[in-house]
Design an enzyme around this catalytic site. Structure first.
Site, PDB file in Angstrom:
ATOM      1  N   ASP A   1      36.364  21.707   4.952  1.00 53.76           N
ATOM      2  CA  ASP A   1      36.741  21.456   3.265  1.00 53.76           C
ATOM      3  C   ASP A   1      36.040  22.472   2.583  1.00 53.76           C
ATOM      4  O   ASP A   1      35.951  23.178   1.400  1.00 53.76           O
ATOM      5  CB  ASP A   1      35.701  20.342   2.629  1.00 53.76           C
ATOM      6  CG  ASP A   1      36.061  20.114   1.230  1.00 53.76           C
ATOM      7  OD1 ASP A   1      38.220  20.664   1.052  1.00 53.76           O
ATOM      8  OD2 ASP A   1      35.867  19.290   0.593  1.00 53.76           O
TER       9      ASP A   1
ATOM     10  N   SER B   1      31.168  21.389  -7.562  1.00 52.30           N
ATOM     11  CA  SER B   1      31.649  21.460  -6.440  1.00 52.30           C
ATOM     12  C   SER B   1      31.531  23.393  -6.096  1.00 52.30           C
ATOM     13  O   SER B   1      32.846  23.677  -7.197  1.00 52.30           O
ATOM     14  CB  SER B   1      32.909  20.629  -6.563  1.00 52.30           C
ATOM     15  OG  SER B   1      33.468  21.266  -5.118  1.00 52.30           O
TER      16      SER B   1
ATOM     17  N   HIS C   1      39.021  20.923  -1.682  1.00 54.06           N
ATOM     18  CA  HIS C   1      39.620  19.483  -2.430  1.00 54.06           C
ATOM     19  C   HIS C   1      39.523  20.478  -3.891  1.00 54.06           C
ATOM     20  O   HIS C   1      40.062  19.726  -4.975  1.00 54.06           O
ATOM     21  CB  HIS C   1      38.640  18.562  -2.719  1.00 54.06           C
ATOM     22  CG  HIS C   1      37.077  18.611  -3.183  1.00 54.06           C
ATOM     23  ND1 HIS C   1      35.740  19.095  -2.045  1.00 54.06           N
ATOM     24  CD2 HIS C   1      36.624  19.322  -4.309  1.00 54.06           C
ATOM     25  CE1 HIS C   1      34.878  19.503  -3.137  1.00 54.06           C
ATOM     26  NE2 HIS C   1      35.342  19.264  -3.676  1.00 54.06           N
TER      27      HIS C   1
END
EC number: 3.4.21.90
Length: 1248
Positions: free
Chosen positions: A161, A213, A139
């Site tokens: 992901d 992230s 993402h």
């Protein structure tokens, strides 16, 4: 204190620390005890310490603080002072906490193994070098800030992901190691400590933020244990969403409510060829409340922009007044919309009208029976655009009006329960019915209602038809409309409403027409004179005209209206539209359902008798667990007794929402295999009636034939003897011949005459002659019994005993049945070593096919935009790439219908109707996936008893994958059967799997499965074939009639039948995510075992046993370890010995026992043989055991047999003994008769 930048310090480049003043040295002394005389002395000592130990530079900060206070009071900045005292202003920033040991250690490791991911120059996340891979969250948008890594080809996994690529060779030294070992405790990451407990990673709230992230989490050895993807705020702590490893298998841990932590990238919108961030609209227009019409035009221009909803939110909340009411922001969007009037087919008493509560759409996708109803009024909003739960607003002619929400009603066959309302939508739980009515009472106490035909039959949740949720029961998967007013992914289109005709605006005054606008914008047109049309915001008079020659309509371009097929479109604005989110999304939840009362179960011979007590209609289903499942089901509404036959493979019964009941038969019978002939025949007849009848019939025929042959030979011999003497007058029969042939010596007489003579004259001789054949028969039978060549007990035990599971090498290969829960033992005999027993049990077996998704199908939604209605104008359809798109132009519609057509035409009108199909909003949760199934891979969990330890391992049954149990290597498979319960094409719906020959992609048929197809639930590529045909509108009101086939998906849901979970053969249990079949009892599982030399015990080190004997005091066959054997022995020394049965048909529970001196041991065994003869090996010595087993008393049990079941039962020793006796007796008779015949023939031939 000033710190060196972290990257510089931990990049191994040393720089001296800048000089800073030494901190003040303070001597902290213990507090003196309160003493009266020492009080003054203590004060003196404290004062001296302050004077001598305080440093001078501390005075400077006091001046700074003083100046700072003066500066705040003056509020007049001084240039010179500000320039000099700028650093003190930044002092709070310098008070940042110094990085602790954990942060410093992580920063040091991170410096080499992580790289920034940038998008348009901004850092959006990180990529990490782990092992031999570079990993980046999928993402996180952007490219890695490294030339070598940026050009790599990444493989994307949406499930985890994550994006991965192989690390370049020259960078492998910079990568961090990873580990799957995660004991509970604290770990490290960039912002400090991470706690791992209960399978979750948590941090203090505020320690992580968007932009983190991709950061790794390390253990104390510097190994990566997880990669951060996001977090979920849980109050004092934040739960991290991470990707981690469990035994080399990647897993993703996602807490509920987790958000991705990539740095948000501003989305740009467009206004007059100028781009701007969608969340920050420009000031012309910048707010709906200031310039509503221009703001709506700006939103319509950006309706297809990804940042449309950011722009909508910013445009509607820019007013300070609205910010103060942000708690009700969910209703804020409705201030840009309005209710409307639309056609209703039944407004009461069967009359149609333009209703303020017209029904637009009724949705019933929720499996819990909740309805989602869309109406033309708006609930929870007042006419001043404020929010009020107790109000609703509706269109009263062309002006909105308020009413009480308490007057809202919904009913089918009876009143419904309204569970939620917001905007145009109502949630209601309704009873069964054929129509749906929605109504309300306005402020004038006038009732308005609208009724639509609608068949409503609440679906069944689970396997019981209940009406109200119980207090206790079973949680079942279902779907419902979530009662949430927050913005969802579901949306509806809105557009600018057309002009609303209003004849009341015009009045006749002395040959003139006066138009009263009432503070509105009115569009007028009069057919009297020239230039009598236009827009006006003030009252206007049309001279020399009549009301019938004029047309007036209210124009309002400050509000949107729902894009309804019952209201025409604004012709001037064309296809311009907006979008708004709608509440109450469909979501998968659990619903509590009842559990039916447990049935009263009685067991019979190979059958189960169940007495059922249903409180409501309950589904009963059952299947055989063999190759032919023979699935049956029925709804039980009243008390009922059912009798179900239990086959040898077992029976699975499911009653209501209870867990399935499983039954297996036992070889119970009333007779016995060790009794008299009639008991033996009864025993086998009840077990195997057909075979028993055949065998007894054949045996009887053979025995009778033998007796007949013997009688025939005797009669032939007697005739040979009598004939010569009958033909010779006065002949005398020799004594020996008369004795053998039972004739008189002097005169030939019949046997009847001789018997009468002996009975009358010599009765003792009569009885003696009768006893002689019987005595000869007994003697012959005893002789036959003593013959060494006589057959012993003929059983299948002899056949099954050939080739016991032994091997003379450390490489051992065995084959175990593919049956879960049944232990299997094998004996490894190696020369020079003591035997080793291995016990293996399949805990689970999984068949997982390789699937390729063809498409998903779901319920379709027919989109009917508002039609274009024009006055005698030519309209032309345009091609649009929409699924199942249809467009038609109809001329000559709505004659003389001004108000109905919303058009300035007094003759005829032209309508352009459009329609297309798209996926319903429910497709995100309610859909079926069509897969192609390919070769299935087998894997299983195996429990191995090896060297006294139970070890559970998981292995792929492909004959190649090796697993290690302590120091032994096991290779499982490949399976003997490539069977799988899945066909080449399967359909998956939620947790159910169906074998179905579905149509291929792009070849769907109307009204059938696959009439609408999409690659994934989220993809935009949609194929549809729903037989959508537009029809000509009829006079009376604006509408878009059409014909269409019903949803094939909903039809399939009704007719799909039972899933593979209930119909699969061999007792397979079907599961999804991933699709797999578990514990199918079919085929065999070969296992290759490589045992090291160190695992064996030499014979000289193991005890040796002598004087062994075996006695079986009790034995019940076909029962789980129903036999007990006592083995007596004499051991040379104390030690452990392996115990193993050398016969397949006998299973011993014990695998290893401890022996010592002269003693005995008791073992439990299980067998299906009525007369079991087997050999037991203890250490290296074998002993023979023989058992006479009796049938079990229980007819049915709830567990499978733990022994090898034989297709045909063996013949017991007692039965063989009776067979030998009967056969021997009849055979003796035949032999004697044959001997007599031979002697007679020899004598007869010698005479001739």
């Amino acid at each position: 204190m000033e710190f060196i930048p972290t990257q510089t310090f931990y990049n191994r480049r040393y720089q001296p620390r800048p000089w800073t003043p030494r901190p003040t040295i303070q001597v902290i002394r213990p507090r003196p005890r309160p003493q009266r005389k020492a009080g003054q002395l203590a004060q003196l000592i404290s004062a001296v310490n302050k004077l001598t130990m305080r440093a001078v530079p501390q005075q400077k900060p006091r001046k700074n603080r003083k100046n700072k206070k003066q500066k705040q009071k003056q509020q007049a900045p001084r240039n010179n002072m500000n320039q000099k005292k700028q650093p003190p202003k930044k002092k709070p920033a310098q008070k940042k906490k110094k990085p602790g040991r954990r942060e410093r250690m992580c920063m040091k490791i991170e410096n080499d193994c992580i790289f920034e991911v940038k998008h348009e120059g901004k850092v959006t996340g990180y990529a990490c070098l782990v092992g031999d891979k570079v990993m980046k969250p999928a993402h996180v948008k952007g490219t890695i800030d490294n030339a070598d890594l940026a050009k790599l080809a990444f493989k994307r996994s949406s499930k985890y992901d994550l994006e991965c690529a192989q690390i370049p060779v020259h960078m492998k030294s910079d990568a961090s190691k990873f580990t799957h070992e995660k004991p509970e405790g604290y770990y490290n990451w960039h912002h400090g400590a991470v706690q791992y407990s209960g399978g979750r990673f948590t941090i203090p709230t505020g320690a992580g933020k968007p932009g983190d992230s991709g950061r790794p989490i390390f253990d104390n050895k510097g190994r990566v244990v997880a990669i951060v993807l996001g977090g979920a705020n849980e109050g004092a702590r934040t739960a991290l969403s991470v990707v981690t490893w469990n035994k080399d298998i990647v897993t993703k841990i996602t807490p509920e409510g987790a958000e991705e932590w990539s740095l948000a990238i501003p989305v740009m919108c467009l206004l007059a060829n100028t781009t701007f961030p969608c969340s920050q609209p420009p000031c012309a227009p910048c707010c709906y409340e200031k310039e509503p019409e221009k703001t709506l035009r700006m939103l319509e221009d950006n309706v297809m922009s990804p940042g449309y909803y950011q722009l909508l939110q910013a445009s509607l909340t820019c007013s300070p007044r609205r910010q103060r009411r942000s708690i009700k922001d969910n209703f804020n969007v409705y201030k840009a919309t309005r209710p409307y009037l639309a056609h209703c087919p039944d407004c009461g008493e069967g009359h149609s009208c333009h209703s303020p509560v017209a029904l637009e759409r009724i949705r019933n996708e929720a499996t819990d029976g909740t309805l989602k109803i869309q109406v033309s009024l708006q609930i929870g909003i007042k006419t001043d655009d404020s929010h009020d739960w107790t109000k609703l607003r509706y269109m009263d002619n062309h002006m909105p009006a308020d009413a009480e929400r308490a007057g809202l009603l919904v009913r089918t066959s009876a009143p419904c329960t309204i569970t939620g309302t917001m905007g145009h939508f109502i949630l209601a739980r309704c009873p069964k019915g054929e129509t749906l009515t929605v109504g309300f009472t306005d402020g004038r106490k006038i009732s308005h209602s609208c009724t639509h035909p609608f068949h409503h039959d609440p679906p069944v949740i689970g396997r019981e038809k209940f009406h109200s949720r119980p207090q206790h029961g079973k949680e079942l998967p279902c779907s419902t409309y979530v009662q949430s007013n927050a913005a969802t992914a579901e949306e509806v289109e809105v557009h600018m409403p057309p002009d609303t005709p209003d004849r009341t605006l015009m009045s006749q005054q002395s040959g003139n027409v006066k138009i009263t606008v009432n503070s509105q914008t009115v569009r007028y047109k009069c057919n009297c004179g020239d230039s009598n049309e236009g827009l006006t915001t003030t009252d206007k008079v049309i001279n020399n005209c009549k009301v019938d020659q004029c047309h007036a309509a209210v124009t309002n371009h400050k509000k949107w209206q729902y894009n309804s097929p019952l209201v025409p479109r604004n012709v001037e604005l064309g296809d311009r539209k907006g979008k708004i989110h709608i509440p109450f999304p469909l979501a998968n939840v659990t619903c509590r359902g009842p559990k039916a009362r447990n049935p009263t179960v009685t067991y019979g011979k190979n059958q189960v008798i169940m007495l059922l007590y249903p409180d409501h209609p309950t589904l009963l289903s059952y299947r055989n667990m063999g190759e032919e499942p023979n699935y049956q089901e029925e709804w039980v509404t009243h008390k009922k007794e059912v009798r179900l036959t239990v086959p040898t493979e077992g029976l699975e019964v499911t009653w209501g929402n209870n867990e399935p009941y499983k039954y297996w038969p036992q070889l119970s019978t009333n007779g016995t295999a060790h009794g008299h002939p009639h008991e033996i025949i009864l025993y086998y007849y009840e077990l195997y009636p057909t075979m028993t009848v055949v065998v007894v019939s054949v045996a009887s025929f053979v025995l009778l034939s033998m007796v007949g042959v013997a009688v025939g030979m005797c009669m032939c011999a007697r005739r040979r003897c009598i004939t010569p003497y009958e033909l010779t007058p006065g002949a005398t029969v020799p004594f020996l011949l008369s004795l053998i042939c039972c004739i008189r010596t002097a005169k030939a007489a019949t046997y009847q005459e001789a018997a009468v003579y002996l009975w009358n004259e010599q009765q003792p001789l009569f009885w003696l002659q009768a006893i002689i054949p019987l005595a000869a028969l007994i003697v012959l039978c005893n002789c036959l019994r003593l013959l060494p060549c006589c057959c012993k007990t003929l059983t299948f035990l002899a056949v099954m005993s050939v080739g016991a599971h032994t091997v003379s090498a450390y490489e051992h290969v065995t084959v175990i049945p593919n049956t879960v829960g049944v232990p299997y033992k094998t004996l490894v005999n190696r020369p020079g070593y003591s035997p080793m027993v291995l016990e293996m049990e399949l805990l689970s077996v999984t068949l997982e096919p390789t699937l390729s998704l063809d498409y998903i199908t779901c319920e379709y939604k027919t989109v009917i935009p508002s039609p274009y209605v024009k006055c005698l104008r030519y309209s032309e359809c345009k091609d649009k790439s929409l699924p199942d798109y249809s467009c038609k132009v109809f001329t000559g519609v709505y004659p003389f219908m001004w108000g109905g057509a919303y058009c300035f035409c007094d003759t005829e009108n032209t309508q352009l109707s459009e329609a297309h199909v798209e996926k319903s909003e429910s497709c995100k949760t309610e859909f079926a996936s069509a897969y192609r199934a390919h070769t299935a891979s087998a894997s299983g969990k195996l429990r191995v008893l090896y060297q006294g330890n139970n070890v559970t391992v998981s292995a792929y049954a492909n004959g190649d994958h090796a697993v290690t149990v302590k120091d032994a290597k096991f290779i499982v498979g490949p399976m003997s059967s490539a069977w799988t319960p899945f066909d080449n094409k399967i359909v998956v719906y939620k947790g159910d799997v169906y074998n179905m020959d579905y149509p291929p992609f792009g070849a769907g048929r109307p009204g059938q499965f696959g009439d609408i197809q999409s690659r994934t639930p989220e993809s935009e590529d949609v194929y549809a074939n729903t037989q959508l045909v537009l029809q000509r509108p009829s006079a009376g009101t604006v509408h878009v009639p059409y014909s269409q086939a019903p949803s094939g998906f909903k039809y399939w849901l009704k007719e799909r039948g039972a899933s593979l979970q209930h119909t699969a053969p061999f007792g397979c249990q079907i599961a999804t995510n991933p699709v797999r079949a578990m514990n199918c009892a079919v085929g065999n599982m070969p296992i290759s075992i490589d045992i090291p030399d160190a695992a064996f015990t030499r014979v000289v080190d193991a005890p040796s046993l002598t004087d062994m004997s075996c006695e079986v005091p009790a034995c019940t066959h076909s029962s789980d370890f129903g036999g007990a054997a006592i083995i007596k022995y004499a051991a040379s020394k104390k030690g452990k010995c392996a115990v193993h049965s050398m016969t397949n048909a006998v299973t011993i529970r014990e695998a290893e026992i401890e022996v010592e001196g002269n003693s005995q041991l008791q073992i439990s065994f299980s067998t299906a043989l009525a007369s079991a003869e087997f050999r037991v090996q203890v250490c290296s010595t074998q002993v023979h055991c023989a058992a006479e087993c009796h049938p079990p008393k229980d007819h049915i049990v709830n567990y499978p047999a733990s022994h090898t079941t034989l297709g045909v039962q063996d013949i017991s020793a007692t039965a063989m003994s009776w067979v030998q006796k009967i056969t021997g007796g009849v055979g003796l008779v035949v032999a004697v008769a044959a001997l007599i015949l031979i002697v007679v023939l020899c004598v007869s031939f010698s005479r001739h």
